[in-house]
Design an enzyme around this catalytic site. Structure first.
Site, PDB file in Angstrom:
ATOM      1  N   GLU A  34     -47.704  38.034   8.511  1.00 10.35           N
ATOM      2  CA  GLU A  34     -47.156  39.376   8.584  1.00 10.35           C
ATOM      3  C   GLU A  34     -47.651  40.150   7.384  1.00 10.35           C
ATOM      4  O   GLU A  34     -48.145  39.594   6.417  1.00 10.35           O
ATOM      5  CB  GLU A  34     -45.630  39.366   8.584  1.00 10.35           C
ATOM      6  CG  GLU A  34     -45.040  38.767   7.362  1.00 10.35           C
ATOM      7  CD  GLU A  34     -43.543  38.927   7.388  1.00 10.35           C
ATOM      8  OE1 GLU A  34     -42.949  38.967   6.319  1.00 10.35           O
ATOM      9  OE2 GLU A  34     -42.992  39.033   8.488  1.00 10.35           O
ATOM     10  N   ILE A 141     -42.277  43.248  13.707  1.00 11.67           N
ATOM     11  CA  ILE A 141     -41.228  42.314  13.311  1.00 11.67           C
ATOM     12  C   ILE A 141     -41.846  40.918  13.323  1.00 11.67           C
ATOM     13  O   ILE A 141     -42.439  40.499  14.307  1.00 11.67           O
ATOM     14  CB  ILE A 141     -40.038  42.379  14.281  1.00 11.67           C
ATOM     15  CG1 ILE A 141     -39.438  43.794  14.280  1.00 11.67           C
ATOM     16  CG2 ILE A 141     -38.986  41.343  13.909  1.00 11.67           C
ATOM     17  CD1 ILE A 141     -38.370  43.993  15.328  1.00 11.67           C
ATOM     18  N   SER A 142     -41.690  40.214  12.242  1.00 21.90           N
ATOM     19  CA  SER A 142     -42.375  38.930  12.080  1.00 21.90           C
ATOM     20  C   SER A 142     -41.922  37.886  13.088  1.00 21.90           C
ATOM     21  O   SER A 142     -40.811  37.938  13.608  1.00 21.90           O
ATOM     22  CB  SER A 142     -42.120  38.373  10.682  1.00 21.90           C
ATOM     23  OG  SER A 142     -42.678  39.193   9.710  1.00 21.90           O
ATOM     24  N   ALA A 143     -42.783  36.932  13.313  1.00 22.12           N
ATOM     25  CA  ALA A 143     -42.402  35.757  14.093  1.00 22.12           C
ATOM     26  C   ALA A 143     -41.268  35.032  13.379  1.00 22.12           C
ATOM     27  O   ALA A 143     -41.284  34.895  12.152  1.00 22.12           O
ATOM     28  CB  ALA A 143     -43.597  34.830  14.255  1.00 22.12           C
TER      29      ALA A 143
END
Length: 537
Positions: A34, A141-143
């Site tokens: 990210e 939005i990050s994993a």
């Protein structure tokens, strides 16, 4: 935060966009990368020769998104692997692949599911283990896997002070705050004001919808700034833990590491590796650290300002705090956070101001409004007074006889015209302060130890008085000194230095306490030494 899904392929593709850099990452064979929205360097935006409407390269996931018309079910089929449908399924998946290994991180994910932070139109994808693009604000939005890995390696402890660089949707920020507990502090940093506001709203929603989070999490502050512009006197050596959501070039790493306290720990990507960085003990003056790579990732880059821009911004922030009073954040909601359960549903505290409903204490105050100087009884409520006043809290919670009384006498130096505004602020977070009552009200606020927002209202009236008449400047400075109004004193010192020719011949300045003259000179010297330190003179 910006990033892309990299898939399970060894081939990595990325897209070049004008507005922000996309990044991708992997941990083993999982997407973990990210970057920080608005904090990427121009160099990472792609080829200058490529037409802006045609990306030079496109990520595998973006290609599949186009092919499948962003249908999450079809997209999952293309990407393969497990597809969690609930938060519990996601947690079990992250435990199986080793991303979550501790009970503390697992519990944080249980309390704060990802769907709280995902836009309504993407709720169906909330528990997929890949990044989600928030197109309206231009960030990803990050994993979930990325956050789990970061949290495990940060090793958060109760009471930690934590900096989250690139707080985005606020999910990681809230996870950090929950793990740091009520005695900790988490600050999130975002370049984009819109994204920062989006993050604040998500944090408030998490507090509203998750009582366990609201009751146990640390304080959260969201700052709008480039991380390199943070005020050194506030942030240097300030944090036990730091998470950096974008690649930091090695030459600038020390500027981030110095935000850590000696012995502190940071998770930060460098090139295509995710590193755990530990600042060495005893290195408060110099910046010494060790680093260990823990994963292969790809991130976007931090925006690195020029040295001139960093110096200019730091000086601007330092001086702006001297040219205006800083209004403190309201503590009204947090002070009264437990009222619902402690008072059988009474949540509208403002309606209880001067109300006999559920009153359990009467405050006896000198009434100066009628001219008779009679004492009146004001119906009040111990639970409100205790929540908002250190004086009343100590009185009512003590084991002394007075704590059981049903009346409390207010000192005559705080007549009703003054104490009423103090009491109004306790109940409503508002007060009617003007030039006629500001000094007595300020003294009252110090005596009853009520939130600093009330003191700010008084100081603002004093500031206006000083600006209106040069002859009042020295007098107001003396008042600020008497009642320990640090911000007002600093403001007035700067005002005196900028307008000394019009102030030096006033009667009040000629009679000023020499100690206050020394204070003004010290402020002038501090500004001079700060400037010389900025430019290494």
């Amino acid at each position: 935060m910006d990033h892309q899904y990299s898939g399970d392929s060894d081939e990595r593709f990325h897209t070049s966009e004008h507005s922000a850099t996309n990044s991708e990452g992997s941990f083993s064979q999982h997407s973990t990368g990210e970057s920080v929205s608005g904090q990427h360097s121009p160099e990472s935006e792609g080829s200058e020769n490529a037409p802006s409407e045609f990306p030079e390269r496109i990520s595998l996931r973006h290609l599949l998104t186009l092919v499948t018309n962003n249908n999450p079910n079809v997209l999952r089929a293309f990407l393969g692997g497990e597809s969690p449908q609930t938060n519990e399924e996601l947690i079990q998946y992250l435990k199986r692949n080793g991303s979550i290994s501790s009970k503390k991180v697992e519990h944080a994910f249980q309390v704060l599911p990802r769907d709280l932070f995902v836009p309504e139109n993407q709720k169906s994808q909330a528990f997929d283990n890949y990044p989600l693009r928030v197109e309206e604000l231009g960030f990803n939005i990050s994993a979930p896997e990325m956050y789990a890995i970061a949290l495990e390696h940060l090793e958060i402890e109760e009471g930690d002070r934590i900096l989250d660089i690139g707080c985005g949707c606020g999910h990681l920020t809230c996870l950090l705050a929950f793990m740091a507990g009520g005695s900790g502090l988490v600050r999130g940093v975002e370049l984009s004001r819109d994204i920062a506001e989006h993050c604040r709203k998500n944090v408030e929603f998490a507090k509203f919808s998750r009582p366990e989070f609201a009751e146990n999490a640390s304080e959260i502050e969201i700052l709008v700034s480039n991380v390199f512009f943070l005020e050194e006197e506030i942030h240097i050596n300030a944090y036990n833990r730091v998470y950096c959501g974008a690649t930091c070039p090695i030459p600038y790493l020390s500027d981030i590491v110095k935000l850590l306290q000696p012995g502190g720990r940071m998770v930060c990507p460098i090139d295509e590796k995710l590193y755990v960085i530990k600042r060495k003990e005893g290195s408060s003056e110099s910046v010494q650290y060790s680093k260990e790579a823990v994963a292969d990732v790809r991130f976007g880059n931090l925006i690195i300002p020029s040295k001139y821009d960093i110096l200019r911004e730091r000086y601007r922030k330092r001086m702006s705090s001297r040219f205006q009073l800083q209004q403190p954040l309201s503590s009204f909601t947090s002070d009264l956070g437990s009222i619902g359960k402690d008072t059988e549903g009474f949540q509208d505290v403002e309606s209880l101001f001067m109300s006999p409903r559920r009153s359990d204490i009467s405050l006896l105050v000198l009434d100066d409004s009628s001219g008779t100087n009679e004492t009146i009884g004001v119906p009040s409520h111990k639970f409100v007074l205790s929540a908002r006043s250190g004086h009343f809290r100590a009185l009512f919670q003590s084991q002394m006889k007075d704590s059981k009384n049903t009346t409390v006498h207010i000192p005559t130096e705080f007549p009703w015209s003054v104490f009423r505004e103090c009491l109004r602020y306790i109940y409503t977070d508002k007060a009617h302060i003007d030039s006629s009552n500001c000094i007595q009200a300020l003294e009252c606020s110090r005596f009853y130890d009520i939130p600093e927002g009330f003191s700010y209202l008084c100081e603002e009236q004093l500031r206006k008085r000083a600006l209106a008449d040069p002859n009042d400047v020295a007098y107001v400075l003396a008042v600020a000194h008497r009642y320990a109004c640090k911000n007002l004193k600093t403001y007035l010192a700067s005002h005196i230095l900028r307008n000394f020719n019009s102030i030096k011949n006033t009667d009040s300045w000629k009679e000023i306490d020499p100690e206050l003259v020394d204070f003004v000179l010290e402020e002038a010297y501090d500004t001079y030494t700060y400037l010389t330190s900025l430019f290494d003179l």
